[in-house]
Design a protein around this motif. Structure first.
Motif, PDB file in Angstrom:
ATOM      1  N   LEU A  18      -5.734   9.826  -7.685  1.00  0.00           N
ATOM      2  CA  LEU A  18      -6.919  10.370  -8.522  1.00  0.00           C
ATOM      3  C   LEU A  18      -7.885  11.128  -7.698  1.00  0.00           C
ATOM      4  N   ARG A  19      -8.679  12.012  -8.595  1.00  0.00           N
ATOM      5  CA  ARG A  19      -9.639  12.599  -7.757  1.00  0.00           C
ATOM      6  C   ARG A  19     -10.986  11.952  -7.616  1.00  0.00           C
ATOM      7  N   ALA A  20     -11.463  12.061  -6.525  1.00  0.00           N
ATOM      8  CA  ALA A  20     -12.510  11.192  -5.830  1.00  0.00           C
ATOM      9  C   ALA A  20     -13.870  11.101  -6.421  1.00  0.00           C
ATOM     10  N   GLU A  21     -13.810  11.041  -7.920  1.00  0.00           N
ATOM     11  CA  GLU A  21     -14.788  11.133  -8.791  1.00  0.00           C
ATOM     12  C   GLU A  21     -15.185   9.848  -9.531  1.00  0.00           C
ATOM     13  N   TRP A  22     -15.298   8.834  -8.389  1.00  0.00           N
ATOM     14  CA  TRP A  22     -15.279   7.301  -8.774  1.00  0.00           C
ATOM     15  C   TRP A  22     -16.066   6.853  -9.836  1.00  0.00           C
ATOM     16  N   PRO A  23     -17.577   7.425  -9.933  1.00  0.00           N
ATOM     17  CA  PRO A  23     -18.353   6.762 -11.068  1.00  0.00           C
ATOM     18  C   PRO A  23     -17.976   7.202 -12.451  1.00  0.00           C
ATOM     19  N   ALA A  24     -17.325   8.412 -12.561  1.00  0.00           N
ATOM     20  CA  ALA A  24     -17.052   8.937 -13.737  1.00  0.00           C
ATOM     21  C   ALA A  24     -15.660   8.363 -14.403  1.00  0.00           C
ATOM     22  N   PHE A  75      -5.684   5.217  -7.072  1.00  0.00           N
ATOM     23  CA  PHE A  75      -4.467   5.789  -7.678  1.00  0.00           C
ATOM     24  C   PHE A  75      -4.108   5.049  -8.865  1.00  0.00           C
ATOM     25  N   ALA A  76      -3.430   5.720  -9.898  1.00  0.00           N
ATOM     26  CA  ALA A  76      -3.078   5.069 -11.239  1.00  0.00           C
ATOM     27  C   ALA A  76      -1.674   4.802 -10.857  1.00  0.00           C
ATOM     28  N   VAL A  77      -1.298   3.302 -11.075  1.00  0.00           N
ATOM     29  CA  VAL A  77      -0.034   2.703 -10.742  1.00  0.00           C
ATOM     30  C   VAL A  77       0.648   2.207 -11.818  1.00  0.00           C
ATOM     31  N   VAL A  78       1.919   2.545 -11.788  1.00  0.00           N
ATOM     32  CA  VAL A  78       2.834   2.102 -12.833  1.00  0.00           C
ATOM     33  C   VAL A  78       4.096   1.120 -12.156  1.00  0.00           C
ATOM     34  N   GLU A  79       4.279   0.227 -12.397  1.00  0.00           N
ATOM     35  CA  GLU A  79       5.383  -0.702 -11.777  1.00  0.00           C
ATOM     36  C   GLU A  79       6.153  -1.365 -12.707  1.00  0.00           C
ATOM     37  N   ARG A  80       7.388  -0.907 -12.714  1.00  0.00           N
ATOM     38  CA  ARG A  80       8.525  -2.015 -13.372  1.00  0.00           C
ATOM     39  C   ARG A  80       8.801  -3.250 -12.699  1.00  0.00           C
ATOM     40  N   LEU A  81       8.442  -4.291 -13.431  1.00  0.00           N
ATOM     41  CA  LEU A  81       8.389  -5.648 -12.983  1.00  0.00           C
ATOM     42  C   LEU A  81       9.998  -6.238 -12.943  1.00  0.00           C
ATOM     43  N   ALA A  82      10.308  -7.230 -12.291  1.00  0.00           N
ATOM     44  CA  ALA A  82      11.489  -7.763 -12.284  1.00  0.00           C
ATOM     45  C   ALA A  82      11.768  -8.379 -13.695  1.00  0.00           C
ATOM     46  N   ARG A 123       0.494  -1.872 -15.337  1.00  0.00           N
ATOM     47  CA  ARG A 123      -0.208  -0.795 -15.122  1.00  0.00           C
ATOM     48  C   ARG A 123      -1.653  -1.038 -14.647  1.00  0.00           C
ATOM     49  N   SER A 124      -2.065  -0.193 -13.532  1.00  0.00           N
ATOM     50  CA  SER A 124      -3.352  -0.385 -12.969  1.00  0.00           C
ATOM     51  C   SER A 124      -3.825   0.901 -12.164  1.00  0.00           C
ATOM     52  N   LEU A 125      -5.127   0.645 -12.089  1.00  0.00           N
ATOM     53  CA  LEU A 125      -6.042   1.683 -11.361  1.00  0.00           C
ATOM     54  C   LEU A 125      -6.149   0.916 -10.043  1.00  0.00           C
ATOM     55  N   GLN A 126      -6.071   1.417  -8.873  1.00  0.00           N
ATOM     56  CA  GLN A 126      -6.307   0.887  -7.665  1.00  0.00           C
ATOM     57  C   GLN A 126      -7.152   1.817  -6.673  1.00  0.00           C
ATOM     58  N   PHE A 127      -8.071   1.276  -6.111  1.00  0.00           N
ATOM     59  CA  PHE A 127      -9.039   1.988  -5.234  1.00  0.00           C
ATOM     60  C   PHE A 127      -9.060   1.421  -4.007  1.00  0.00           C
ATOM     61  N   PHE A 128      -9.356   1.991  -2.851  1.00  0.00           N
ATOM     62  CA  PHE A 128      -9.048   1.729  -1.349  1.00  0.00           C
ATOM     63  C   PHE A 128     -10.082   2.294  -0.576  1.00  0.00           C
ATOM     64  N   GLY A 130      -8.023  -0.376   2.784  1.00  0.00           N
ATOM     65  CA  GLY A 130      -7.920  -1.786   2.143  1.00  0.00           C
ATOM     66  C   GLY A 130      -8.363  -1.636   0.875  1.00  0.00           C
ATOM     67  N   ALA A 131      -7.758  -2.522  -0.198  1.00  0.00           N
ATOM     68  CA  ALA A 131      -8.142  -2.408  -1.450  1.00  0.00           C
ATOM     69  C   ALA A 131      -9.687  -2.922  -1.637  1.00  0.00           C
ATOM     70  N   VAL A 132     -10.497  -2.082  -2.434  1.00  0.00           N
ATOM     71  CA  VAL A 132     -11.853  -2.640  -2.952  1.00  0.00           C
ATOM     72  C   VAL A 132     -12.018  -3.047  -4.156  1.00  0.00           C
ATOM     73  N   HIS A 133     -11.112  -2.490  -5.093  1.00  0.00           N
ATOM     74  CA  HIS A 133     -11.361  -2.864  -6.639  1.00  0.00           C
ATOM     75  C   HIS A 133      -9.836  -2.529  -7.246  1.00  0.00           C
ATOM     76  N   LYS A 134      -9.388  -3.262  -8.181  1.00  0.00           N
ATOM     77  CA  LYS A 134      -8.272  -3.066  -8.991  1.00  0.00           C
ATOM     78  C   LYS A 134      -8.585  -3.296 -10.608  1.00  0.00           C
ATOM     79  N   VAL A 135      -8.037  -2.321 -11.295  1.00  0.00           N
ATOM     80  CA  VAL A 135      -8.214  -2.423 -12.840  1.00  0.00           C
ATOM     81  C   VAL A 135      -6.659  -2.706 -13.474  1.00  0.00           C
ATOM     82  N   PHE A 136      -6.497  -3.616 -14.413  1.00  0.00           N
ATOM     83  CA  PHE A 136      -5.040  -3.723 -14.989  1.00  0.00           C
ATOM     84  C   PHE A 136      -5.398  -3.649 -16.562  1.00  0.00           C
TER      85      PHE A 136
END
Length: 374
Positions: A64-70, A132-139, A145-150, A155-161
């Motif tokens: 993702l572009r580094a436009e975090w507040p947006a 990053f926008a993350v998509v994972e196929r689970l077992a 689906r998540s957004l993950q910020f580092f 180190g992970a600072v915040h995630k949105v699922f």
């Protein structure tokens, strides 16, 4: 943790394959897999950006572009989401809507707020470096689906699922809007910076304790406390040791369990603050189900989960701060290095006095500690 110069960096393909094996064999968490592989969690996720054979890993990451507040400000139309903020000793999860959201300050150094009833965040965007926008196929066949910020150390600072109530069309619109132009390129990974060197703690002998205590007693708002520490160059646990008489009392490390159990039994509405350098996340309201599982102390409520490593608690304190609304008490937990794990208050809004039931609960912890020490 970032890679040390002496550690050979695994190839991106090797990271993806090792990730897939770890998730398949033990359903290990991303953070634990990254540590086992000798890379930061951010590097592990970044290895999944770009084009690669689908059989290498079930995870795909879109930078993702580094436009975090947006980005955060655009999430409200997606509806129900789960916010996750953690530090090494505690995980805080809240389900709700990312609204209302705002940001202030100069570009690159913005402070952000999300002030919903459920999602309540204080955000320090200057500490956000990668997203990053993350998509994972689970077992089990489901898709996560998540957004993950580092941060700059990976180190992970915040995630949105996403959740069952999420509007996936609106969710995808956020990703399409903020996807980096590098999203379709070959994966190149991210570079992380070494861990920041913690500031030196001023020796007690160099502290003007009388001035510090006088300023503590003159506080009008709990939010002034950070500025007080900064003006006097104090670490938080050092400040508690040097507090005015009766304003910081040590508690047993086991106080977290006692506090949460009593909050359930007495129906006391509380506030639970958990954070890292990039985000502070807050729960306000009652807690209903508290369970211990190995070293983890858990709150397992609808819409709020807390996972706290009790064995990481080295010190706990009952802290009293004066405000224009009367005294406010907090119970604060720290690890062996003096880093804050979590803080708990009675539920209140600015302009309101502290809840009497919370004050009685908090003070009872100090009384129990004195009994145990006798």
């Amino acid at each position: 943790m970032s890679l040390s110069p002496a550690t050979p960096t695994p190839s991106l393909a090797a990271l993806r394959i090792a990730f897939a094996e770890g998730r398949r064999a033990a359903r290990s968490r991303h953070r634990d897999l990254a540590e086992a592989l000798g890379v930061s969690e951010g590097e592990l996720v970044a290895a999944h950006a770009g084009a690669f054979p689908a059989d290498q890993s079930p995870l795909q990451a879109t930078p993702l572009r580094a436009e975090w507040p947006a980005v955060i400000g655009a999430l409200a139309p997606a509806g129900e989401l789960m916010a996750l903020t953690r530090n090494p000793s505690c995980v805080h999860e809240k389900t709700g809507v990312y609204a209302p959201a705002s940001a202030s300050g100069p570009a690159g150094g913005e402070m952000g707020l999300v002030l919903g009833r459920e999602i309540d965040l204080r955000i320090f965007y200057s500490r956000w470096a990668h997203g990053f926008a993350v998509v994972e196929r689970l077992a089990d066949g489901n898709t996560q689906r998540s957004l993950q910020f580092f941060d700059a150390q990976g180190g992970a600072v915040h995630k949105v699922f996403t959740r069952t109530g999420t509007d996936l069309v609106a969710w995808q619109a956020v990703i399409d809007r903020f996807a980096s132009p590098a999203a379709a390129a070959e994966p190149v990974g991210i570079q992380t910076l070494p861990a920041a060197v913690p500031p030196e703690v001023k020796p007690d002998a160099d502290v003007d304790v009388a001035a510090f205590q006088a300023e503590w007693l003159a506080l009008k708002d709990t939010h002034e406390f950070f500025g007080l520490l900064r003006r006097h160059g104090l670490a938080r646990t050092q400040a508690l040791r040097l507090a005015p008489a009766g304003h910081a009392l040590p508690l047993p490390a086991s106080s977290a369990h006692a506090l949460l159990q009593q909050a359930v039994a007495q129906s006391v509405a509380i506030m639970v603050f958990v954070g890292n350098a990039g985000v502070i996340q807050i729960h306000s309201g009652p807690v209903q189900r508290v369970e211990r599982m190995g070293p983890w102390l858990n709150v397992l409520d609808a819409g709020f989960n807390l996972h706290l490593r009790e064995d990481h608690i080295a010190r706990a304190w009952l802290v009293k701060k004066p405000t224009s609304d009367g005294p406010v008490h907090s119970v604060e937990f720290f690890d062996a290095a003096g880093e804050t794990i979590a803080m708990m208050f009675g539920e209140r809004k600015p302009g309101q006095p502290e809840r009497a039931d919370w004050r009685a609960l908090a003070e009872s912890l100090a009384a129990e500690g004195e009994t145990c020490a006798a």
